[in-house]
Design a protein around this motif. Sequence first.
Motif, PDB file in Angstrom:
ATOM      1  N   PHE A 147     -38.858  61.370 -54.387  1.00 31.52           N
ATOM      2  CA  PHE A 147     -40.252  61.339 -53.926  1.00 31.52           C
ATOM      3  C   PHE A 147     -41.222  62.163 -54.779  1.00 31.52           C
ATOM      4  O   PHE A 147     -42.423  62.100 -54.547  1.00 31.52           O
ATOM      5  N   GLY A 148     -40.709  62.922 -55.730  1.00 33.93           N
ATOM      6  CA  GLY A 148     -41.565  63.849 -56.453  1.00 33.93           C
ATOM      7  C   GLY A 148     -42.464  63.207 -57.491  1.00 33.93           C
ATOM      8  O   GLY A 148     -43.484  63.797 -57.873  1.00 33.93           O
ATOM      9  N   PHE A 153     -43.704  69.658 -57.289  1.00 34.86           N
ATOM     10  CA  PHE A 153     -43.240  70.034 -55.960  1.00 34.86           C
ATOM     11  C   PHE A 153     -42.301  68.981 -55.367  1.00 34.86           C
ATOM     12  O   PHE A 153     -42.054  67.936 -55.966  1.00 34.86           O
ATOM     13  N   LEU A 154     -41.774  69.271 -54.178  1.00 34.15           N
ATOM     14  CA  LEU A 154     -40.703  68.434 -53.633  1.00 34.15           C
ATOM     15  C   LEU A 154     -41.116  66.995 -53.437  1.00 34.15           C
ATOM     16  O   LEU A 154     -40.335  66.073 -53.694  1.00 34.15           O
ATOM     17  N   ASP A 162     -42.665  72.361 -48.996  1.00 33.17           N
ATOM     18  CA  ASP A 162     -42.641  73.433 -49.996  1.00 33.17           C
ATOM     19  C   ASP A 162     -42.899  74.782 -49.338  1.00 33.17           C
ATOM     20  O   ASP A 162     -42.282  75.789 -49.699  1.00 33.17           O
ATOM     21  N   ALA A 163     -43.806  74.812 -48.370  1.00 31.48           N
ATOM     22  CA  ALA A 163     -44.075  76.051 -47.643  1.00 31.48           C
ATOM     23  C   ALA A 163     -42.835  76.505 -46.877  1.00 31.48           C
ATOM     24  O   ALA A 163     -42.521  77.706 -46.833  1.00 31.48           O
ATOM     25  N   MET A 164     -42.120  75.568 -46.272  1.00 32.53           N
ATOM     26  CA  MET A 164     -40.928  75.925 -45.516  1.00 32.53           C
ATOM     27  C   MET A 164     -39.839  76.517 -46.411  1.00 32.53           C
ATOM     28  O   MET A 164     -39.085  77.392 -45.988  1.00 32.53           O
ATOM     29  N   TYR A 165     -39.744  76.037 -47.640  1.00 37.38           N
ATOM     30  CA  TYR A 165     -38.691  76.507 -48.540  1.00 37.38           C
ATOM     31  C   TYR A 165     -39.145  77.627 -49.470  1.00 37.38           C
ATOM     32  O   TYR A 165     -38.323  78.175 -50.219  1.00 37.38           O
TER      33      TYR A 165
END
Length: 224
Positions: A147-148, A153-154, A162-165
Amino acid sequence: MLKLVIGNKLYSSWSLRPWLVLSHFDIPFEEEIIPLRTPESRGRMLEFSPSGKVPALVDGDVTVWESLAIIEYLAEKFPEFAIWPQNGNARAHARAVSNEMHSGFQALRQACPMHLGARFATPQITEPLQAAIDRVEDIWSEARNRFGGGQPFLYGAFSAADAMYAPVVTRFDSYQIPVREATRTYMDAVLAHLSFAAWRDAALAEPWSIPDYAAGHTLVESFV
């Protein structure tokens, strides 16, 4: 205005996540920091969060606690922002891996607590820790490959996933965890993100220190 109640920026991985979403998408908010592990901490947190923990988001008469719940609330309140990926398949994948992050990876959390103020020697890589590292790297690789779209970013653009990781990125970096080249490339993108840099700069300027977060680790370099 929204209020985000958080813990020490140097250590509070849970607080970092919704803060990054608010900052990245330029959503106006004020923050209130409650220092962790003081005699007053829990009492002050209970003023905002029934769990007695941070982060908590206050929006008028609405209070939301838990990082992922706050992010979901923001995504509903501000649908004009692509807080989750716009593509349906990517969005489903992003939500799944974000929930996995929210509920799992205990070996990684315990072995490598978030500490933005130092760099440590690589800890002993036990079998459970290596399994957690491998799983994180596989998640990042699959997201970016599927999907990137060749972006940093992811899921291409910076999103809630991205914030979660982001705290895991800091853990891999602070504890010098050996990672794949593609993983390092992704980590460098997160560490260079303007919102993360602003959080880190503020963290390094904080007056609070919690020695327990460095206990059992060999200090290589201190930034505070």
